[in-house]
Each structure stands twice: as structure tokens, then as C-alpha cells.
Write a protein that holds these residues in place. Structure first.
Motif, short mmCIF file in Angstrom:
data_model
loop_
_atom_site.label_atom_id
_atom_site.label_comp_id
_atom_site.label_asym_id
_atom_site.label_seq_id
_atom_site.Cartn_x
_atom_site.Cartn_y
_atom_site.Cartn_z
N GLU A 42 -2.08 6.72 5.05
CA GLU A 42 -2.12 7.59 6.34
C GLU A 42 -3.51 8.50 6.01
OE1 GLU A 42 -0.94 9.27 9.77
OE2 GLU A 42 0.10 7.78 8.56
N SER B 209 1.06 -1.35 0.01
CA SER B 209 0.11 -0.03 0.11
C SER B 209 0.75 1.25 -0.02
CB SER B 209 -0.84 0.08 1.34
OG SER B 209 -1.76 -1.19 1.29
N ASP B 210 0.36 2.04 -0.73
CA ASP B 210 0.82 3.61 -0.75
C ASP B 210 0.82 4.23 0.67
OD1 ASP B 210 1.35 6.52 -0.84
OD2 ASP B 210 0.96 6.44 -3.16
N PRO B 211 1.99 4.52 1.37
CA PRO B 211 2.10 5.00 2.71
C PRO B 211 1.22 6.35 2.96
CG PRO B 211 4.38 4.20 2.00
CD PRO B 211 3.52 4.33 1.08
N GLN B 212 1.38 7.07 1.96
CA GLN B 212 0.51 8.23 2.00
C GLN B 212 -1.13 8.14 2.14
OE1 GLN B 212 1.81 11.68 2.54
NE2 GLN B 212 -0.36 11.80 3.15
N ARG C 202 -5.72 0.92 10.30
CA ARG C 202 -4.65 0.63 9.41
C ARG C 202 -4.89 -0.62 8.72
NH1 ARG C 202 -0.64 4.26 9.69
NH2 ARG C 202 0.54 3.02 8.32
#
Length: 278
Positions: free
Chosen positions: A8, A2-5, A17
Motif C-alpha cells: 500500500e 507481499s506485505d499488504p502495508q 499494484r
């Protein structure tokens, strides 16, 4: 992965999460089995069914079945995410309403305690004992600076203030037009420094009378607040303890005492033999 941004951002609007990771994975394909999405989103398999059930309940994914096989697919984010935020807003408003109601109930329950407690008065609340020299000096200075009409003083030694500090304490009220009267003992005039002090105060407008003896050191501000200094009669060295008192009856009594002694005093300490005075 997954893209961290994006992960978030999804958690910032209320997803866990695990929920965010699973939803991002579901967006990438039309269908996922539970085991497939658990592997893709890197979520423990023992948790995947709970996470998928939560996403379905919150309108972010739907479930379909093909025989015994279960498949899950994401709901279009243009619909799912605004609905999620609106639901979060509804929950927030419901919580605020609950807290407001709880506050009203607490006010109703606690108000009688407050009223009952403030009807009970400490019988000595009008007296404050000041035992530290700095406290006494600060209280006297504050009362003098806040006086609006009058200050009257019984003055005798010892004093907590030096020459310059004493002058400063007297000068401020006089400059503001406060009526300031002091009764001094004759013996004080015998000291050259004290004599200069008194003359300076007189030049500024302080009214002064002299008597053989004052009963104690006292300052009365605006016929309202007393600062009373009492010397321990059993101690030969100076001991500084003061009482700050707000008591109408005592104020009147000390005012009468001052006026009586003022009438018995003299303006010029050299004009009358103090031993001839009562």
C-alpha cells in the motif's frame, strides 16, 4: 506473499499494484528471472515483462543478461524511492505549468465573450415582477430595513400585513432616524384599527397626510428603489402583484407626484371634508 502495508505504501507514491508487488519480490533476492518473479509476486506471466520494463524505466530495477537468460534485480530503495518521488514531483510541476498555460490561453479566449455579454443590457433589467405575497412582504421588509435616508408611501387597502407586522415594518426605520412620510386616504381613518395604527406610527415619528384618494399603493426608498403595488381593475377580489423598480426617471416622477399630493393633503383627516378637496 507481499506485505499488504508495504504494498500500500508503494502504491501511494506512484507504483501500480503489480509494480509494487514485483519490486518487493525483487528486494528479497539478488536475481530473479521473469518467470521466477512473476510466480513469487503473483503477477500474471503475460504481464511480467511490461511490469519489469516499467520498473527499469523508473529506476527501481536493473536488467542483466547471462547468455540468453535475463535476470532482474532491485535497485537499493534508499536511492530508488527518493528518485521516484522526485520524478513524481517533476511530473506534477510540469502538469501544473501546463494547466497554468492552458488557463492563460482560456482567459485570453473567453474574456472578450464576457465583456461582450456584459455590455448587453436587458431593457427590463430594472424591473422585477413579484407575484407571490410572501415575496412582496419580504422585499418590502428588506428595503425598509436597508433604507438609509428616506421612505415615502402612498398607502391604501388592501394590505398584505396584519396590524403587528405593519407596525414592525414602520418602527425599524423610524428608530434608525429615517425620514418616513405616508399619505393615507381619508377612508382609512374611519376604521378604528387603522386609526390606532396611524396614531402609533405618528408617535414614533412618522409624518402623515390624508387625501381623498391615492392613485395606487407605492413605497419609495431613498429616492432610488420603488415598490409599486397594482390592483387588477377587472378583479373584484384583492390580487397581489408588485413591481420592484430601479429607474431614475420614474423615481423622479413619482417623487414629484408624492410631493404634489402631500401638499394637497391635510394633517387632520377630521378637519376637512374630503368631498370639498380636489
Amino acid at each position: 506473499m507481499s506485505d499488504p502495508q508495504k504494498l500500500e505504501n508503494l502504491t501511494s507514491i506512484g507504483l501500480t499494484r503489480y509494480e509494487a508487488a514485483v519490486y518487493l519480490s525483487l528486494l528479497e533476492r539478488q536475481d530473479f528471472t521473469p518467470s521466477q518473479v512473476a510466480s513469487h509476486a503473483q503477477v500474471p506471466r503475460q504481464r511480467i515483462y511490461d511490469v519489469l520494463a516499467s520498473l527499469c524505466d523508473r529506476g527501481l530495477c536493473i536488467e542483466r543478461r547471462s547468455g540468453r537468460q535475463r535476470f532482474f534485480q532491485a535497485v537499493d530503495p534508499s536511492n530508488a524511492l527518493p528518485n521516484l518521488v522526485q520524478e513524481k514531483q517533476r511530473q506534477y510541476e510540469a502538469e501544473i505549468a501546463r494547466q497554468n498555460q492552458q488557463t492563460k490561453e482560456l482567459v485570453t479566449a473567453l474574456a472578450p465573450l464576457y465583456l461582450a455579454g456584459h455590455k448587453t443590457q436587458d431593457p427590463l433589467a430594472y424591473i422585477e415582477v413579484l407575484s407571490e405575497p410572501n415575496q412582496i412582504v419580504e422585499r418590502g421588509s428588506n428595503l425598509a430595513q436597508s433604507a438609509e435616508e428616506s421612505i415615502i408611501v402612498f398607502f391604501t387597502y388592501p394590505s398584505l400585513l396584519d396590524y403587528e407586522e405593519g407596525l414592525k415594518l414602520v418602527k425599524n426605520p423610524l428608530e434608525r432616524g429615517i425620514t418616513y412620510r405616508s399619505i393615507y386616504e381619508y377612508s382609512i381613518w374611519e376604521d378604528p384599527s387603522s386609526r390606532d395604527f396611524i396614531r402609533q406610527c405618528q408617535e414614533w415619528g412618522q409624518e402623515v397626510h390624508f387625501v381623498p384618494e391615492v392613485p395606487f399603493k407605492m413605497q419609495l426608498f431613498d429616492e432610488r428603489t420603488i415598490l409599486l403595488s397594482l390592483q387588477d381593475p377587472l378583479v373584484s377580489t384583492p390580487s397581489f402583484t408588485a413591481l420592484s423598480i430601479n429607474h431614475p426617471g420614474l423615481v423622479k416622477m413619482l417623487q414629484i407626484s408624492f410631493e404634489t399630493l402631500w401638499g394637497q393633503g391635510t394633517v387632520d383627516p377630521q378637519r376637512v371634508d374630503p368631498h370639498q378637496l380636489i
